[in-house]
Design a protein around this motif. Structure first.
Motif, PDB file in Angstrom:
ATOM      1  N   SER A   1       0.832  -1.204   0.000  1.00  0.00           N
ATOM      2  CA  SER A   1       0.000   0.000   0.000  1.00  0.00           C
ATOM      3  C   SER A   1       0.870   1.259   0.000  1.00  0.00           C
ATOM      4  N   GLY A   2       0.627   2.123  -0.978  1.00  0.00           N
ATOM      5  CA  GLY A   2       1.262   3.431  -1.019  1.00  0.00           C
ATOM      6  C   GLY A   2       2.718   3.453  -1.402  1.00  0.00           C
ATOM      7  N   ARG A   3       3.243   2.389  -2.003  1.00  0.00           N
ATOM      8  CA  ARG A   3       4.665   2.358  -2.330  1.00  0.00           C
ATOM      9  C   ARG A   3       4.904   1.494  -3.555  1.00  0.00           C
TER      10      ARG A   3
ATOM     11  N   TRP B   1      -3.105  -6.155  -7.723  1.00  0.00           N
ATOM     12  CA  TRP B   1      -2.388  -4.884  -7.643  1.00  0.00           C
ATOM     13  C   TRP B   1      -3.351  -3.714  -7.746  1.00  0.00           C
ATOM     14  N   ASN B   2      -3.249  -2.820  -6.801  1.00  0.00           N
ATOM     15  CA  ASN B   2      -4.108  -1.641  -6.777  1.00  0.00           C
ATOM     16  C   ASN B   2      -3.353  -0.477  -7.407  1.00  0.00           C
ATOM     17  N   ALA B   3      -3.624  -0.228  -8.663  1.00  0.00           N
ATOM     18  CA  ALA B   3      -2.888   0.805  -9.383  1.00  0.00           C
ATOM     19  C   ALA B   3      -3.166   2.185  -8.799  1.00  0.00           C
ATOM     20  N   GLN B   4      -2.092   2.932  -8.595  1.00  0.00           N
ATOM     21  CA  GLN B   4      -2.178   4.309  -8.135  1.00  0.00           C
ATOM     22  C   GLN B   4      -1.172   5.139  -8.927  1.00  0.00           C
ATOM     23  N   PRO B   5      -1.465   6.414  -9.195  1.00  0.00           N
ATOM     24  CA  PRO B   5      -0.549   7.230 -10.000  1.00  0.00           C
ATOM     25  C   PRO B   5       0.861   7.227  -9.415  1.00  0.00           C
TER      26      PRO B   5
ATOM     27  N   GLY C   1       2.051  -1.560 -18.317  1.00  0.00           N
ATOM     28  CA  GLY C   1       1.688  -0.289 -17.707  1.00  0.00           C
ATOM     29  C   GLY C   1       2.504  -0.049 -16.457  1.00  0.00           C
ATOM     30  N   ASP C   2       1.831  -0.032 -15.294  1.00  0.00           N
ATOM     31  CA  ASP C   2       2.545   0.222 -14.044  1.00  0.00           C
ATOM     32  C   ASP C   2       3.108  -1.056 -13.427  1.00  0.00           C
TER      33      ASP C   2
ATOM     34  N   ALA D   1      10.357   9.379 -19.744  1.00  0.00           N
ATOM     35  CA  ALA D   1       9.056  10.040 -19.781  1.00  0.00           C
ATOM     36  C   ALA D   1       7.922   9.068 -19.476  1.00  0.00           C
ATOM     37  N   LYS D   2       8.017   7.850 -19.986  1.00  0.00           N
ATOM     38  CA  LYS D   2       6.931   6.893 -19.727  1.00  0.00           C
ATOM     39  C   LYS D   2       6.914   6.454 -18.270  1.00  0.00           C
ATOM     40  N   ARG D   3       8.004   6.696 -17.549  1.00  0.00           N
ATOM     41  CA  ARG D   3       8.044   6.426 -16.117  1.00  0.00           C
ATOM     42  C   ARG D   3       7.503   7.590 -15.295  1.00  0.00           C
ATOM     43  N   GLY D   4       7.186   8.696 -15.952  1.00  0.00           N
ATOM     44  CA  GLY D   4       6.590   9.820 -15.246  1.00  0.00           C
ATOM     45  C   GLY D   4       7.536  10.963 -14.960  1.00  0.00           C
ATOM     46  N   HIS D   5       8.760  10.929 -15.476  1.00  0.00           N
ATOM     47  CA  HIS D   5       9.689  12.020 -15.261  1.00  0.00           C
ATOM     48  C   HIS D   5       9.422  13.154 -16.256  1.00  0.00           C
TER      49      HIS D   5
END
Length: 608
Positions: free
Chosen positions: A53-55, A77-81, A134-135, A260-264
């Protein structure tokens, strides 16, 4: 390291219809239900999903099998941004794709996830394979766990200890394996297994794990749960970084895309007026691997880059490419013998590479050739400028910005152009991907990158016979792209003359005649167009990928030479993983072989 050839699993069933492995006289899952076993024994046994959770989270599995543990974990898996699940698994005997599809059809509730796994399922070739969901990232190792586990640098938050029964497959439950697992587990890591064999539990305890038996699943009275002592670390927590990538060739575009696809937030800075102005600007390039008898580091890296690139490039809108197949003709009769030996010794799957005799080689080429050679059915050609543009789509690019220097501003970087700073803001990290100019921006590291001048000849399609594949020998020729076939290429070290040379066209036509005798008859070298570019070369012909000063956020991806199209995807994936401090897509010996620190003047990597 030379890996043993991969022997795929044999799909059979026991008397109850459960998938069965004759070589180990054991089943792949409980007769009470494979998916239910995955959820009860492994997911619940490792205290998931509450622990992630959260990590970001890292799971290590010994024995991938049918993939039920992975698919069940993905479903939980609980996907979170911004969060990422890294799943690393090792499998000695992977199933063939058709068999895997047949097995997955037994669980229709898994169909969407299973289809995504099947679409990326690797050929049975040894080493690590990087698959993206995806994630969720799956790093799937094909090979013996004794070979691959020591090659992983990870800190697993949870371990799925799977595999056939200890009495039937003792190598999967050895002291050495358990010690290696403990070394690759984060403090507080949880462990789960269906086996509660006394000797196995004793060995795990000796490796440092605290264990307990819990109510089992199906006909088994107990299952195993455990953990490694120590305070549980906060784990990987994604932090979006602002990263400057210097250079908009294939190296810069590939790492910018991966980050970029990793969110940077990525800013690409390029001296030229557009992307792909250097060696990445050629009209067509060859995309194929190159096996070796000793399965050298170069061969393994090219294999990894080819397999990953084949999946990634085909999914890029706007990238112009053709998987026409590539024929690599032997240099001479002894080389023919070597090519045959390599295919046989490594048991290469025919979808990857097979040896073809002279008659079949001529038929594939549609032109008489002198000898047989390797046929790579999934290889082909790529138009590099279109690939670079596709990789850079939606990324902030600053063209016409020649960099004068990099400046450290506290714990960040300023990128200074010849007239002004590129950004009023600063950057967390800087990646040098500017080819032969990289040493100018990091003079203190004395980067051993030299110039390799290459000239490609453009052959008019109308002046040459039809030809629809890529062919290589001591040179290469491509199918026609926009009415032009590319043939070449020359290589002159340390030469910076950018003017095309008649002598180089003559040499390229000579190479063409050795490749396809008589194919270029009638072509006048004095009338040919072509292109000169300068390739960044390293002393050992391997790329430089990794940290120059990791603690300061200075990195490099360079030295691709003439193999940039194949090196780029795997090298970018490696560097992006290093920047994120995430599991690597390559084995440790390959990471070390690419590390800039292999040249003594460069400081080694110190994880952030």
């Amino acid at each position: 390291m030379t890996y043993a050839p991969i022997v795929p699993a044999e799909l059979t069933f026991d008397g109850n219809g459960i998938p069965y492995a004759p070589a180990y006289n054991d089943c792949y899952h409980s007769a009470s239900g494979g998916l239910e076993q995955a959820r009860h024994v492994f997911i619940a046994g490792a205290q998931l999903p509450e622990r992630w959770s959260g990590r970001d989270f890292v799971i290590l599995e010994t024995g991938f099998g049918i993939g039920l543990n992975f698919l069940a974990t993905c479903g939980s898996w609980n996907a979170q941004p911004g969060r990422k699940l890294h799943y690393v698994a090792i499998e000695k005997h992977p199933f063939r794709l058709d068999d895997l599809k047949a097995l997955h059809a037994r669980w229709p509730e898994l169909a969407p996830l299973a289809a995504r796994l099947q679409a990326q399922w690797p050929l049975p070739l040894p080493g690590l394979h990087r698959l993206e969901f995806g994630d969720i990232t799956l790093t799937l190792g094909f090979g013996d766990v004794a070979d691959l586990l020591p090659q992983l640098t990870i800190a697993a938050d949870a371990i799925y200890l799977d595999g056939f029964a200890p009495a039937k497959n003792p190598a999967m439950w050895s002291d050495a394996l358990f010690a290696a697992l403990a070394q690759r587990a984060a403090p507080g890591a949880t462990l789960a297994s269906w086996s509660v064999h006394d000797d196995m539990m004793f060995r795990l305890s000796r490796a440092g794990f605290r264990l307990e038996k819990r109510p089992g699943f199906g006909t088994k009275r107990y299952r195993l749960a455990g953990h490694l002592p120590g305070a549980i670390p906060p784990g990987l927590t994604f932090r979006s970084r602002r990263i400057a990538v210097i250079g908009a060739g294939i190296a810069g575009a590939a790492i910018a895309h991966a980050l970029a696809k990793r969110g940077h937030t990525v800013v690409v800075v390029e001296a030229g007026p557009a992307p792909a102005q250097g060696a990445s600007g050629n009209h067509a390039g060859v995309f194929r691997p190159l096996p070796s008898l000793d399965d050298s580091r170069l061969a393994r890296l090219l294999r990894a880059g080819f397999l990953l690139g084949h999946r990634q490039y085909a999914a890029l809108p706007g990238a112009r490419l053709g998987w026409t197949g590539a024929l690599h003709i032997a240099r001479d009769i002894p080389h023919e013998t070597t090519q045959r030996r390599i295919v046989t010794a490594h048991q290469l799957p025919s979808e990857f590479c097979r040896f073809v005799e002279r008659g079949e080689a001529s038929a594939l080429a549609g032109w008489p050739v002198e000898l047989g050679g390797w046929w790579f059915p999934q290889a082909g050609w790529i138009n590099p400028p279109s690939l670079v543009r596709a990789l850079l789509a939606d990324i902030d690019c600053r063209f016409g910005c020649r960099i004068a220097r990099l400046e450290r501003a506290g714990d960040r970087w300023r990128v200074i152009g010849e007239t002004n700073a590129i950004e009023a803001d600063t950057f967390d990290d800087v990646v040098l991907a500017n080819g032969i100019d990289a040493p100018l921006l990091a003079p203190e590291f004395k980067l051993p990158i030299r110039v390799g001048r290459g000239q490609v000849s453009h052959l008019p399609e109308a002046a040459t016979p039809p030809f629809g594949i890529v062919a290589t020998r001591l040179g290469y020729v491509t199918p026609a792209v926009d009415g032009i076939r590319c043939a070449g290429a020359t290589m002159t070290s340390g030469d910076r003359d950018c003017a095309p040379r008649l002598a180089d066209h003559v040499e390229n036509l000579y190479r063409l005649d050795m490749l396809l005798p008589g194919y270029g008859k009638g072509l006048d070298p004095a009338t040919l167009d072509g292109r000169v570019s300068f390739r960044p070369m390293s002393p050992d012909r391997l790329p430089l990928v990794g940290p120059l000063a990791a603690s300061e956020g200075l990195w490099i991806i360079d030295g691709f030479g003439a193999r940039g199209l194949v090196f780029a995807p795997i090298c970018a994936e490696l560097l992006a993983s290093q920047i994120d401090n995430a599991p690597s897509p390559l084995e440790d010996d390959l990471v070390a072989a690419l590390a800039p620190a292999r040249f003594a003047r460069i400081r080694p990597h110190s994880p952030a």
